[in-house]
Design an enzyme around this catalytic site. Structure first.
Site, PDB file in Angstrom:
ATOM      1  CG  HIS A 112      -3.745  -0.339  -2.445  1.00 14.31           C
ATOM      2  ND1 HIS A 112      -2.697  -1.145  -2.817  1.00 14.31           N
ATOM      3  CD2 HIS A 112      -3.977  -0.583  -1.124  1.00 14.31           C
ATOM      4  CE1 HIS A 112      -2.291  -1.847  -1.762  1.00 14.31           C
ATOM      5  NE2 HIS A 112      -3.058  -1.522  -0.726  1.00 14.31           N
ATOM      6  CG  HIS A 115      -5.969  -1.223   1.873  1.00 11.01           C
ATOM      7  ND1 HIS A 115      -4.600  -1.152   2.014  1.00 11.01           N
ATOM      8  CD2 HIS A 115      -6.455  -0.066   2.406  1.00 11.01           C
ATOM      9  CE1 HIS A 115      -4.278  -0.019   2.616  1.00 11.01           C
ATOM     10  NE2 HIS A 115      -5.393   0.656   2.864  1.00 11.01           N
ATOM     11  CD  GLN A 137      -0.118  -8.929   0.149  1.00 13.82           C
ATOM     12  OE1 GLN A 137       0.402  -7.839  -0.041  1.00 13.82           O
ATOM     13  NE2 GLN A 137      -0.899  -9.172   1.182  1.00 13.82           N
ATOM     14  NE  ARG A 190       2.686  -9.157   5.229  1.00  7.33           N
ATOM     15  CZ  ARG A 190       1.367  -9.132   5.068  1.00  7.33           C
ATOM     16  NH1 ARG A 190       0.615  -9.958   5.784  1.00  7.33           N
ATOM     17  NH2 ARG A 190       0.805  -8.301   4.217  1.00  7.33           N
ATOM     18  CB  CYS A 244      -1.037  -0.008   1.120  1.00  8.37           C
ATOM     19  SG  CYS A 244      -0.677  -1.028   2.531  1.00  8.37           S
ATOM     20  CG  ASP A 270      -1.990  -5.601  -2.060  1.00  6.49           C
ATOM     21  OD1 ASP A 270      -3.185  -5.569  -1.724  1.00  6.49           O
ATOM     22  OD2 ASP A 270      -1.055  -5.283  -1.313  1.00  6.49           O
ATOM     23  CE  LYS A 297      -9.026  -7.938   8.755  1.00  5.47           C
ATOM     24  NZ  LYS A 297      -7.672  -8.524   8.644  1.00  5.47           N
TER      25      LYS A 297
END
Length: 642
Positions: free
Chosen positions: A385, A511, A381, A363, A334, A383, A465
């Site tokens: 946004h 997100h 991911q 991570r 992000c 991912d 979320k």
């Protein structure tokens, strides 16, 4: 004179304080016998709990959603009772309820063996059969500490000593055995009938590796023998479907100690991985997303500004350069996407702006938590946004929700549960912003026709979320996709757009992840399909085999034709019996097995069968392509096998 309101709205009045048990008895002897606990004004209590005021009451029987929690909690006590009956010098520590069961940690002079577990379970059955009454009593803290010290239970005494002195301590006993517990518990041990001990493992006292090692016995408990049997069957199925074993058998990937939590992808596994990316890329492009790519390593100052350093700093991989700048390998995408949004002047006319990235993130996960593809340290991911105005939250969230559900259906997941997670204790942003964010996301979920359950306090640190939970072929739930409303992070990182009044405004950021982790999603797919991936996803869609070397040229020509038509096809020209080759490729879960003998060569045909053994007859290579293309273009919703 309490008035008790029951779930159907009916009321019962009593002239004096009344227990849950007495209320159940006033309704009927059958209900009293079936009662495991009660829920008074939403709080779970024992059947011996006394109600001295007007209240709403639910009688918890084995049909109630709370029944398993009570049964498993009580069975953990049954386990501890049995252990101390057989091994009196064993000390008990803690025994919580966990998913599908419970565990209890013990301090004992030697490791428990599989034979010990058999004896302990038999003792549990004996104690349950005795139908001992379960009784609760309350002590002051110091008295409770002294009591457990007198029993030699130093771990329990340490737990109690850490509780505030003004807090009452509840103890539960059955047949002379007693333990510290908040409860509630079943009224007697005879209610505990369907349980099994599963395994024993090591565990540190209070979860700290600097402390002594304890022994943790895991068990499971259910409301009926049938449910227990079904659960054990699911475990057997899960073992057969273990993605780590299937991944080795199919030569998809491996992992090794030199790169803990990271995947070595083999050609076939990487082919599937790239198919997942290609599928998602096409879906996102059609939905108006622009693909971007942000650096994998960025300065610590950016992560401090975003709030990630404070929240995730201990789980981030970092490095320091010779000029003493500290960089972090990104744990999420992000902040990078916000930096891309900030380049250039953005107008409200430009919104929504949808950025997507197949971003590799890292991570730190404890080594004991790593589990094949399901729990890794390095993963990719899908991912995205989406930068919008506050007025666009509902409309854009509905579009995302519909995209999520459509994609899950393509992969064979029709049973999708949704959880709404609200503000956590540790968060950024004002309560006013959180209230607006939570309301907007709930409005969007309802507008999309979603039923959702509340997951209190589990939102991201920057916003609430929705979590999308997929139920697989053997009834297990997997949390995959998320949709989060963020009114905090764009402002923290200085993102703005020009509104209709020529004023700078901070955008809202959504997100969104659908697969979540591609590695984990592929692991889920392998287990869901038991390795029999849909043809459009399989790394090899068809194998063409000869019977003798006289068909070698025709087989090679057929494979070239299939490849030119866009299929993933291979030839098997080995000097082996065709039955052996069919069995081998069936074990490799290849969707379609094509055989060519002299008769097929003469007629320009191939004999087609599926990995499930279904004979589809003979057809031309072109006819096979046309029939298979229907399946590939529908992403597995229809198959030749059907």
């Amino acid at each position: 004179m309490p008035v008790i309101t029951l779930p159907d709205g009916s009321q019962r009045s009593f002239e004096q304080p009344v227990t849950v048990d007495a209320v159940a008895a006033s309704i009927g002897a059958g209900l009293r016998k079936a009662a495991l606990a009660g829920r008074v004004d939403g709080k779970l209590v024992d059947t011996s709990f006394e109600i001295d005021r007007d209240a709403k009451l639910e009688i918890v029987t084995d049909k109630h959603p709370a029944a398993l929690e009570v049964l498993r909690h009580s069975t953990a006590h049954l386990l501890a009772h049995a252990v101390q009956s057989l091994y009196p010098d064993a000390q008990v520590t803690i025994g919580p309820v966990i998913e599908d069961g419970f565990y209890y940690d013990f301090a004992y002079k030697r490791p428990f063996t599989p034979e010990d577990l058999v004896a302990i379970e038999a003792k549990m059955q004996e104690i349950a059969g005795a139908d001992l009454k379960v009784e609760r009593r309350v002590l002051e803290r110091d008295a409770a500490v002294a009591f457990f010290k007198s029993l030699g239970e130093h771990y329990k005494a340490e737990i109690i000593a850490s509780i505030p002195s003004n807090e009452p301590i509840s103890l539960y006993g059955q047949g002379g055995w007693v333990d510290l517990c908040r409860g509630p518990h079943v009224p007697s041990t005879g209610k505990l009938k369907a349980f099994k001990l599963m395994k024993v493992a090591g565990a540190y006292w209070r979860g700290d590796s600097r402390n002594e090692m304890l022994q943790r016995i895991y068990g499971t408990a259910w409301t009926s023998d049938k449910d227990l049997k079904d659960y054990l069957h699911r475990l057997e199925e899960a073992e057969k479907r273990d993605h780590r074993r299937i991944g080795r058998e199919l030569d998809f990937f491996h992992m090794q100690e030199e790169a803990p939590g990271a995947v070595f992808w083999h050609p076939k596994g990487w082919q599937v991985f790239q198919t997942l990316i290609g599928y998602m890329r096409a879906k996102q492009k059609a939905a108006g997303y622009q693909e971007v790519n942000a650096p994998e390593m960025m300065d610590r100052s950016l992560w401090e500004a975003s709030g990630h350093w404070e929240k995730f700093g201990e789980n981030m991989f970092t490095t320091q350069t010779p000029d003493e700048r500290v960089y972090a390998i990104k744990p999420m995408n992000c902040p990078g996407h916000v930096q891309i949004f900030k380049q250039g002047l953005r107008s409200h006319h430009d919104l929504p702006i949808r950025f997507a990235e197949f971003g590799k993130v890292h991570r730190y996960e404890p080594s004991g938590a790593l589990h094949g593809l399901m729990r890794v340290r390095a993963f990719t991911q899908d991912d995205a946004h989406v930068f919008i105005t506050e007025e666009q939250i509902t409309d854009e969230s509905v579009k995302i929700i519909r995209l999520l559900l459509e994609i899950y259906r393509d992969f064979g997941f029709d049973d999708v549960r949704v959880k709404f997670s609200d503000r956590p204790a540790k968060r950024v942003g004002s309560d006013e912003i959180w209230t607006r964010s939570e309301q907007a996301l709930q409005d969007a979920a309802r507008a999309a026709g979603l039923d959702f359950t509340l997951n209190p306090g589990e939102g991201a640190f920057y916003g609430p979320k929705l979590e999308f939970v997929l139920r697989d072929a053997i009834g297990r739930d997997w949390q995959c996709g998320t949709l989060q409303v963020d009114l905090n992070l764009p402002g923290r990182l200085g993102a703005t757009y020009i509104d209709e009044h020529s004023q700078r405004r901070t955008p809202v950021m959504l997100h969104r992840a659908i697969f979540g982790s591609l590695e984990r999603f592929l692991g889920i797919l392998i287990e869901h399909h038991a390795g029999r991936l849909p043809s459009w996803l399989a790394p090899v869609q068809a194998v063409v085999m000869n019977i003798t070397d006289r068909q070698d040229g025709y087989v090679s020509q057929t494979v070239d034709f299939l490849k030119n038509q866009g299929l993933l096809a291979v030839a098997d020209l080995r000097n082996e019996k065709v039955g052996f080759k069919i069995r081998e490729h069936t074990l490799q879960r290849v969707p379609y097995l094509l055989v060519a003998g002299d008769k097929e060569v003469a007629a320009n045909l191939v004999s087609v069968r599926t990995r499930s053994g279904k004979d589809l007859g003979s057809m031309s290579p072109q006819s096979f392509v046309e029939r298979l293309r229907v399946e590939l273009e529908s992403h597995g919703r229809r198959t030749l096998e059907d």
